[in-house]
Design a protein around this motif. Structure first.
Motif, mmCIF file in Angstrom:
data_model
loop_
_atom_site.group_PDB
_atom_site.id
_atom_site.type_symbol
_atom_site.label_atom_id
_atom_site.label_comp_id
_atom_site.label_asym_id
_atom_site.label_seq_id
_atom_site.Cartn_x
_atom_site.Cartn_y
_atom_site.Cartn_z
ATOM 1 N N GLU A 149 9.828 -58.879 16.626
ATOM 2 C CA GLU A 149 8.712 -58.179 17.250
ATOM 3 C C GLU A 149 7.539 -58.043 16.273
ATOM 4 O OE1 GLU A 149 7.831 -53.714 18.886
ATOM 5 O OE2 GLU A 149 9.797 -54.581 19.348
ATOM 6 N N GLN A 150 7.838 -57.684 15.027
ATOM 7 C CA GLN A 150 6.780 -57.576 14.014
ATOM 8 C C GLN A 150 6.128 -58.937 13.765
ATOM 9 O OE1 GLN A 150 9.551 -55.815 11.183
ATOM 10 N NE2 GLN A 150 8.100 -54.141 10.847
ATOM 11 N N PHE A 151 6.948 -59.984 13.665
ATOM 12 C CA PHE A 151 6.421 -61.328 13.438
ATOM 13 C C PHE A 151 5.523 -61.757 14.599
ATOM 14 C CE2 PHE A 151 6.861 -65.949 14.149
ATOM 15 C CZ PHE A 151 6.239 -66.409 13.006
ATOM 16 N N ASN A 152 5.969 -61.512 15.827
ATOM 17 C CA ASN A 152 5.194 -61.926 17.000
ATOM 18 C C ASN A 152 3.919 -61.114 17.195
ATOM 19 O OD1 ASN A 152 6.913 -64.033 17.708
ATOM 20 N ND2 ASN A 152 8.244 -62.682 18.887
ATOM 21 N N SER A 153 3.820 -59.942 16.564
ATOM 22 C CA SER A 153 2.619 -59.127 16.702
ATOM 23 C C SER A 153 1.479 -59.616 15.796
ATOM 24 C CB SER A 153 2.926 -57.658 16.382
ATOM 25 O OG SER A 153 3.166 -57.488 15.001
ATOM 26 N N VAL A 154 1.782 -60.539 14.897
ATOM 27 C CA VAL A 154 0.777 -61.077 13.981
ATOM 28 C C VAL A 154 0.328 -62.441 14.486
ATOM 29 C CG1 VAL A 154 0.356 -61.812 11.600
ATOM 30 C CG2 VAL A 154 1.857 -59.874 12.042
ATOM 31 N N ASN A 155 -0.979 -62.671 14.446
ATOM 32 C CA ASN A 155 -1.533 -63.957 14.845
ATOM 33 C C ASN A 155 -1.357 -64.924 13.675
ATOM 34 O OD1 ASN A 155 -2.867 -65.908 16.288
ATOM 35 N ND2 ASN A 155 -4.898 -65.018 16.020
ATOM 36 N N ILE A 159 6.952 -72.283 7.380
ATOM 37 C CA ILE A 159 6.090 -71.214 6.878
ATOM 38 C C ILE A 159 4.878 -71.096 7.800
ATOM 39 C CG2 ILE A 159 4.763 -70.357 4.897
ATOM 40 C CD1 ILE A 159 7.782 -70.645 4.315
ATOM 41 N N TYR A 160 4.527 -69.847 8.127
ATOM 42 C CA TYR A 160 3.373 -69.546 8.978
ATOM 43 C C TYR A 160 2.424 -68.627 8.227
ATOM 44 C CZ TYR A 160 6.367 -71.474 12.543
ATOM 45 O OH TYR A 160 7.180 -72.320 13.246
ATOM 46 N N ARG A 161 1.126 -68.872 8.357
ATOM 47 C CA ARG A 161 0.108 -68.079 7.660
ATOM 48 C C ARG A 161 -0.560 -67.133 8.640
ATOM 49 N NH1 ARG A 161 -3.987 -70.884 3.641
ATOM 50 N NH2 ARG A 161 -3.704 -69.263 2.099
ATOM 51 N N SER A 162 -0.759 -65.884 8.212
ATOM 52 C CA SER A 162 -1.497 -64.908 9.013
ATOM 53 C C SER A 162 -2.955 -65.350 9.090
ATOM 54 C CB SER A 162 -1.404 -63.523 8.365
ATOM 55 O OG SER A 162 -2.311 -62.639 8.983
ATOM 56 N N GLU A 174 -3.662 -64.005 2.900
ATOM 57 C CA GLU A 174 -2.828 -63.822 1.714
ATOM 58 C C GLU A 174 -1.367 -63.570 2.090
ATOM 59 O OE1 GLU A 174 -4.423 -59.645 2.535
ATOM 60 O OE2 GLU A 174 -5.176 -61.663 2.718
ATOM 61 N N PHE A 175 -1.114 -63.340 3.393
ATOM 62 C CA PHE A 175 0.248 -63.112 3.878
ATOM 63 C C PHE A 175 0.748 -64.329 4.649
ATOM 64 C CE2 PHE A 175 -1.314 -58.709 3.514
ATOM 65 C CZ PHE A 175 -0.332 -58.194 2.688
ATOM 66 N N VAL A 176 1.979 -64.716 4.350
ATOM 67 C CA VAL A 176 2.639 -65.792 5.083
ATOM 68 C C VAL A 176 4.033 -65.314 5.476
ATOM 69 C CG1 VAL A 176 1.351 -67.652 3.955
ATOM 70 C CG2 VAL A 176 3.536 -66.917 2.997
ATOM 71 N N TYR A 177 4.613 -65.987 6.452
ATOM 72 C CA TYR A 177 5.932 -65.633 6.965
ATOM 73 C C TYR A 177 6.820 -66.859 6.955
ATOM 74 C CZ TYR A 177 3.597 -61.485 8.786
ATOM 75 O OH TYR A 177 2.892 -60.319 8.888
ATOM 76 N N SER A 178 8.083 -66.662 6.583
ATOM 77 C CA SER A 178 9.059 -67.737 6.710
ATOM 78 C C SER A 178 9.851 -67.494 7.981
ATOM 79 C CB SER A 178 10.006 -67.773 5.501
ATOM 80 O OG SER A 178 10.826 -66.627 5.473
ATOM 81 N N ASP A 179 10.246 -68.567 8.629
ATOM 82 C CA ASP A 179 11.078 -68.497 9.827
ATOM 83 C C ASP A 179 12.344 -69.297 9.546
ATOM 84 O OD1 ASP A 179 12.340 -68.616 12.267
ATOM 85 O OD2 ASP A 179 10.680 -69.580 13.318
ATOM 86 N N GLU A 180 13.421 -68.557 9.344
ATOM 87 C CA GLU A 180 14.715 -69.189 9.073
ATOM 88 C C GLU A 180 15.587 -69.062 10.319
ATOM 89 O OE1 GLU A 180 16.291 -68.290 4.964
ATOM 90 O OE2 GLU A 180 14.734 -66.757 5.186
ATOM 91 N N GLY A 181 15.150 -69.680 11.396
ATOM 92 C CA GLY A 181 15.923 -69.650 12.632
ATOM 93 C C GLY A 181 16.023 -68.265 13.245
ATOM 94 N N GLY A 182 14.915 -67.556 13.329
ATOM 95 C CA GLY A 182 14.902 -66.231 13.942
ATOM 96 C C GLY A 182 14.953 -65.083 12.942
#
Length: 125
Positions: free
Chosen positions: A61-67, A98-101, A106-114
């Motif tokens: 939910e937190q990940f999906n709330s970020v563009n 890896i996804y960038r905000s 300066e913030f990025v997110y890793s997605d390790e299968g959910g």
């Protein structure tokens, strides 16, 4: 004579630009090496000559709330006493996306299968 002088300046310019790029990457690699030396369990990676360090695990939910926008993927794993390279991670496995905000690059997110993890870029200096 003018042609030789022109070629001399072109070669010097090319060498200076290559040297500039190399030293920037070296600074990032040195920061990664220092972090790993201080704590071998650090969760870091380099993408596009930028060093990122783990902040926290976030839920879907937190990940999906970020563009976000796709930024790249991890291409290799760090090995002790080796030099960090772009695409290399200390913890994340090869192939991790890896996804960038978009609002806060300066913030990025890793997605390790959910499973999502927030990382922040480490400023140089």
């Amino acid at each position: 004579m003018l042609i030789r002088l022109f070629y001399f300046f072109m070669i010097c310019s090319a060498l200076l630009s290559i040297t500039g790029c190399t030293s920037e990457t070296s600074a990032t690699q040195e920061m990664a090496r220092t972090i790993m030396k201080e704590d071998q369990s650090s969760d870091i990676f380099i993408l596009e000559s930028i060093l990122y360090k783990k902040v926290e695990i976030v839920n879907e939910e937190q990940f999906n709330s970020v563009n976000t926008a796709p930024y790249g993927s991890i291409t290799s794993s760090y090995e002790k006493n080796k030099s960090f390279q772009s695409g290399m991670a200390s913890i994340l496995p090869k192939g991790t996306q890896i996804y960038r905000s978009i609002e806060q690059p300066e913030f990025v997110y890793s997605d390790e299968g959910g499973t999502y993890t927030l990382y922040k870029s480490v400023p140089e200096g």
